[in-house]
Design an enzyme around this catalytic site. Structure first.
Site, PDB file in Angstrom:
ATOM      1  N   GLY A  27       0.889  -1.205  -0.042  1.00  0.00           N
ATOM      2  CA  GLY A  27      -0.022   0.050   0.059  1.00  0.00           C
ATOM      3  C   GLY A  27       0.807   1.166  -0.153  1.00  0.00           C
ATOM      4  O   GLY A  27       0.476   2.353   0.531  1.00  0.00           O
ATOM      5  N   SER A  28       2.009   1.311  -0.571  1.00  0.00           N
ATOM      6  CA  SER A  28       2.680   2.511  -0.433  1.00  0.00           C
ATOM      7  C   SER A  28       2.097   3.525  -1.758  1.00  0.00           C
ATOM      8  O   SER A  28       2.382   4.600  -1.392  1.00  0.00           O
ATOM      9  CB  SER A  28       4.167   2.326  -0.961  1.00  0.00           C
ATOM     10  OG  SER A  28       4.411   1.862  -2.495  1.00  0.00           O
ATOM     11  N   ASN A  29       1.609   3.208  -2.611  1.00  0.00           N
ATOM     12  CA  ASN A  29       0.684   3.914  -3.408  1.00  0.00           C
ATOM     13  C   ASN A  29      -0.304   4.724  -2.873  1.00  0.00           C
ATOM     14  O   ASN A  29      -0.853   5.670  -2.872  1.00  0.00           O
ATOM     15  CB  ASN A  29       0.391   3.406  -4.816  1.00  0.00           C
ATOM     16  CG  ASN A  29       1.737   3.355  -5.751  1.00  0.00           C
ATOM     17  OD1 ASN A  29       1.789   4.431  -6.448  1.00  0.00           O
ATOM     18  ND2 ASN A  29       2.348   2.258  -5.951  1.00  0.00           N
TER      19      ASN A  29
ATOM     20  N   ARG B  76      -5.654  -8.721  -8.855  1.00  0.00           N
ATOM     21  CA  ARG B  76      -6.603  -9.655  -9.417  1.00  0.00           C
ATOM     22  C   ARG B  76      -6.942  -9.126 -10.815  1.00  0.00           C
ATOM     23  O   ARG B  76      -7.238  -7.843 -10.921  1.00  0.00           O
ATOM     24  CB  ARG B  76      -7.832  -9.627  -8.552  1.00  0.00           C
ATOM     25  CG  ARG B  76      -7.722 -10.617  -7.307  1.00  0.00           C
ATOM     26  CD  ARG B  76      -8.945 -10.313  -6.473  1.00  0.00           C
ATOM     27  NE  ARG B  76     -10.050 -10.964  -7.181  1.00  0.00           N
ATOM     28  CZ  ARG B  76     -10.653 -12.286  -7.185  1.00  0.00           C
ATOM     29  NH1 ARG B  76      -9.680 -13.247  -6.263  1.00  0.00           N
ATOM     30  NH2 ARG B  76     -11.499 -12.706  -7.852  1.00  0.00           N
ATOM     31  N   LEU B  77      -7.037  -9.788 -11.925  1.00  0.00           N
ATOM     32  CA  LEU B  77      -7.583  -9.417 -12.939  1.00  0.00           C
ATOM     33  C   LEU B  77      -9.170  -9.208 -12.812  1.00  0.00           C
ATOM     34  O   LEU B  77      -9.865 -10.155 -12.171  1.00  0.00           O
ATOM     35  CB  LEU B  77      -7.380 -10.467 -14.144  1.00  0.00           C
ATOM     36  CG  LEU B  77      -7.434 -10.078 -15.714  1.00  0.00           C
ATOM     37  CD1 LEU B  77      -6.551  -8.921 -15.729  1.00  0.00           C
ATOM     38  CD2 LEU B  77      -7.441 -11.070 -16.624  1.00  0.00           C
TER      39      LEU B  77
ATOM     40  N   ASN C  90      -5.301   2.402 -13.060  1.00  0.00           N
ATOM     41  CA  ASN C  90      -4.361   1.468 -12.746  1.00  0.00           C
ATOM     42  C   ASN C  90      -2.967   2.085 -12.815  1.00  0.00           C
ATOM     43  O   ASN C  90      -2.628   2.715 -13.746  1.00  0.00           O
ATOM     44  CB  ASN C  90      -4.589   0.194 -13.868  1.00  0.00           C
ATOM     45  CG  ASN C  90      -3.384  -0.982 -13.197  1.00  0.00           C
ATOM     46  OD1 ASN C  90      -3.312  -1.061 -11.780  1.00  0.00           O
ATOM     47  ND2 ASN C  90      -2.885  -1.655 -14.089  1.00  0.00           N
TER      48      ASN C  90
ATOM     49  N   HIS D 182       0.783   0.575 -13.426  1.00  0.00           N
ATOM     50  CA  HIS D 182       1.843  -0.368 -13.418  1.00  0.00           C
ATOM     51  C   HIS D 182       3.370   0.144 -13.730  1.00  0.00           C
ATOM     52  O   HIS D 182       3.521   1.027 -14.382  1.00  0.00           O
ATOM     53  CB  HIS D 182       1.117  -0.841 -14.919  1.00  0.00           C
ATOM     54  CG  HIS D 182       2.110  -2.220 -15.485  1.00  0.00           C
ATOM     55  ND1 HIS D 182       1.763  -3.331 -14.957  1.00  0.00           N
ATOM     56  CD2 HIS D 182       3.060  -2.179 -16.366  1.00  0.00           C
ATOM     57  CE1 HIS D 182       2.529  -4.222 -15.384  1.00  0.00           C
ATOM     58  NE2 HIS D 182       3.427  -3.632 -16.129  1.00  0.00           N
TER      59      HIS D 182
HETATM   60  C1  GAR Z   1       3.205  -0.993  -7.600  1.00  0.00           C
HETATM   61  O1  GAR Z   1       4.431  -1.161  -7.876  1.00  0.00           O
HETATM   62  C2  GAR Z   1       2.306  -1.304  -8.717  1.00  0.00           C
HETATM   63  O2  GAR Z   1       2.873  -0.788 -10.182  1.00  0.00           O
HETATM   64  C3  GAR Z   1       2.417  -2.646  -9.041  1.00  0.00           C
HETATM   65  O3  GAR Z   1       2.015  -3.398  -7.746  1.00  0.00           O
HETATM   66  C4  GAR Z   1       2.956  -2.375  -6.939  1.00  0.00           C
HETATM   67  C5  GAR Z   1       2.148  -2.079  -5.620  1.00  0.00           C
HETATM   68  O4  GAR Z   1       2.899  -1.436  -4.782  1.00  0.00           O
HETATM   69  N1  GAR Z   1       1.277  -2.995  -9.994  1.00  0.00           N
HETATM   70  C6  GAR Z   1       1.270  -4.024 -10.595  1.00  0.00           C
HETATM   71  O5  GAR Z   1       2.313  -4.587 -11.049  1.00  0.00           O
HETATM   72  C7  GAR Z   1      -0.158  -4.265 -11.348  1.00  0.00           C
HETATM   73  N2  GAR Z   1       0.284  -4.962 -12.529  1.00  0.00           N
HETATM   74  P1  GAR Z   1       2.166  -0.828  -3.504  1.00  0.00           P
HETATM   75  O6  GAR Z   1       1.213  -1.728  -2.774  1.00  0.00           O
HETATM   76  O7  GAR Z   1       3.302  -0.410  -2.293  1.00  0.00           O
HETATM   77  O8  GAR Z   1       1.504   0.202  -3.978  1.00  0.00           O
END
Ligand code: GAR
Length: 201
Positions: free
Chosen positions: A12-14, A91-92, A107, A109
């Site tokens: 959950g850093s984003n 999840r897709l 999203n 990526h």
């Molecule tokens: C992020 O780097 C995001 O780009 C990636 O998961 C990570 C989640 O980090 N998403 C994917 O790869 C989607 N295909 P977070 O939990 O620290 O936000």
């Protein structure tokens, strides 16, 4: 003010970066709900700490993708969500879900799409030996990481670095890029025509 839900499976850093942007008054929307498909997702703790409703929806309680997605849709609709933000939601999503929120799902990526879609975007780029990679915020359509691109940030690959340090720098870029894209959406400044997403001045 747009009501935002964040869907997250991991640390959950984003989510944290989005909540911080909101706290600084840099997001013209409000995160009101966080949902995870993993009981132990740190994202749930981070939401609770920020006073945001956090919900764990267990995929094992549902028989199949569509019924799980229907439960997600029910939660999001009853909370009056106008923007669904996927932040490491692994999840897709079914066409049913995507059609329920037309051009209202974003999203992030960790690669410069359309290169290296799917899981492990950073590892794929690193293994391929690219000199530049980065991250992409895009609208979600029914394909895999294939919707119209909103913003991208390039991150150079430094000689002899590890996949881990590259990952950290991509995360840094994501934390700048995602709140910016979400704010543009909330201000109705994104216009999609075919594959192209324009930013309205
Ligand atoms: C992020 O780097 C995001 O780009 C990636 O998961 C990570 C989640 O980090 N998403 C994917 O790869 C989607 N295909 P977070 O939990 O620290 O936000």
């Amino acid at each position: 003010m747009k009501q935002i839900a964040v869907l997250a499976s991991g640390r959950g850093s984003n989510l944290e970066a989005i909540l911080e942007a909101e706290r600084r008054g840099e997001l013209s929307g409000q995160v009101v709900l966080v949902i995870s498909d993993r009981r132990d997702a740190l994202a749930l703790e981070k939401a609770e700490r920020a006073g945001v409703k956090a919900l764990f929806l267990d995929p094992e309680d549902y028989d199949g993708r569509e019924s799980y997605d229907q439960a997600l849709i029910d939660q999001l609709k009853s909370a009056g969500i106008g923007l669904v933000v996927l932040a490491g939601f692994m999840r897709l999503l079914s066409p049913l879900f995507v059609r329920s929120f037309p051009q209202q799902i974003l999203n992030i990526h960790p690669s410069l799409l359309p290169a290296f879609p799917g899981t492990d975007g950073v590892e794929q780029a690193f293994a391929h030996g690219v000199k530049v990679t980065g991250c992409t915020v895009h609208f979600v359509d029914e394909g895999l990481d294939s919707g119209p691109i909103i913003l991208q940030e390039a991150v150079p690959v430094i000689q002899r670095e590890t996949v881990r340090t590259l990952q950290e720098r991509i995360h840094g870029a994501e934390h700048r890029l995602y709140p910016t894209a979400i704010d543009l959406f909330c201000r109705d400044r994104l216009k999609v025509e075919g594959r192209r997403c324009y930013i309205i001045e």
